[in-house]
Design an enzyme around this catalytic site. Structure first.
Site, short mmCIF file in Angstrom:
data_model
loop_
_atom_site.label_atom_id
_atom_site.label_comp_id
_atom_site.label_asym_id
_atom_site.label_seq_id
_atom_site.Cartn_x
_atom_site.Cartn_y
_atom_site.Cartn_z
N SER A 133 0.85 -1.19 0.00
CA SER A 133 0.00 0.00 0.00
C SER A 133 0.88 1.24 0.00
CB SER A 133 -0.88 0.00 1.26
OG SER A 133 -1.54 1.23 1.44
N TYR A 189 -3.45 0.01 10.15
CA TYR A 189 -3.35 -0.39 8.74
C TYR A 189 -1.96 -0.06 8.20
CZ TYR A 189 -4.48 -0.68 3.75
OH TYR A 189 -4.48 -1.01 2.41
#
Length: 254
Positions: free
Chosen positions: A145, A158
């Site tokens: 990510s 996250y």
């Protein structure tokens, strides 16, 4: 050279692929000739997704198991290897998102994010790579990510999980490259998905994003397929430990 990107008859296991980006990648790789193994935690969703691919003329299998449960993972991978065939490519795609201010983040939701986004990459990669080591070949692709490199409000767990996946990718490369196994990551920027729906609909955020990104737009999920094809094919046989950012240039812009 004409077959450099071909995935004909390659068996590709994609975790969390019954929907969303995982299913999109499954379809994109199937179009390049791959046999797809769909994973989800539920039998019904996995079978529904696999049947959609079969109805479109592709080869697809359903394999439901919990990617955060070590014994379930080991049993499932052994079953795939024994009854479907050797896994040529593993894509660790399963992931979840939770949003809370850091000072109020519930412990149980921290645990859920870390288990699905980070622990599952370790468990599934370990189980699959044991077979790949014996064959002296294989490819593992971890979906990372922008948050593998950047922080953002309300999603600290996250970001922590995706930062860890970046380092898992590098560590696995160091240990597995000697067995002709390539371990790389794809790091998507901001794409229009179910997970980002609220941000897409936030006009102020979308304006900020377009100004912040050199490409000046959201990414379309289909634009991730090429990176997955490349890292799954023999075109990337000497690419290892690399994070391929598909982000419209966002990471490099000040």
């Amino acid at each position: 050279m004409k077959d450099l990107f071909s995935l004909t008859n390659k068996k590709v296991l994609i975790t969390g692929s019954a929907q969303g980006i995982g299913f999109l990648l499954a379809k994109g790789l199937a179009e390049q000739g791959a046999d797809i193994i769909i994973n989800d935690i539920t039998d019904d969703r996995a079978e529904h997704a696999a049947s959609q691919l079969r109805d479109a003329g592709f080869v697809a299998y359903a394999c439901a198991f919990d990617v955060t449960n070590g014994q379930a993972v080991n049993n499932a991978i052994a079953d795939i290897e024994g009854n479907i065939g050797a896994i040529d490519v593993l894509i660790n795609n399963a992931g979840i998102q939770r949003r809370h201010p850091f000072t109020e983040f519930p412990e149980n939701e921290w645990d859920a994010v870390i288990d699905v986004n980070q622990k599952s990459v370790f468990l599934v990669s370990q189980a699959v790579s044991r077979f790949m080591v014996k064959r002296q070949r294989g490819k593992i692709i971890n979906i990372c990510s922008m948050q593998s490199e950047l922080g953002r409000d309300t999603i600290t767990p996250y970001a922590a999980s995706k930062g860890a996946v970046k380092m898992l990718t590098r560590g696995m490369c160091v240990e597995l490259a000697r067995y002709n196994i390539q371990v790389n990551g794809i790091a998507p920027g901001y794409f229009k998905t179910d997970m980002t729906k609220a941000l897409v609909e936030d006009e102020a955020f979308t304006q900020w994003l377009c100004k912040r990104t050199p490409a000046a737009r959201w990414g379309n999920p289909e634009e991730l397929i090429g990176a997955a094809v490349y890292l799954s094919s023999r075109a990337s046989d000497f690419v290892n430990g690399h994070l391929l950012f598909v982000d419209g240039g966002m990471l490099v812009a000040v």
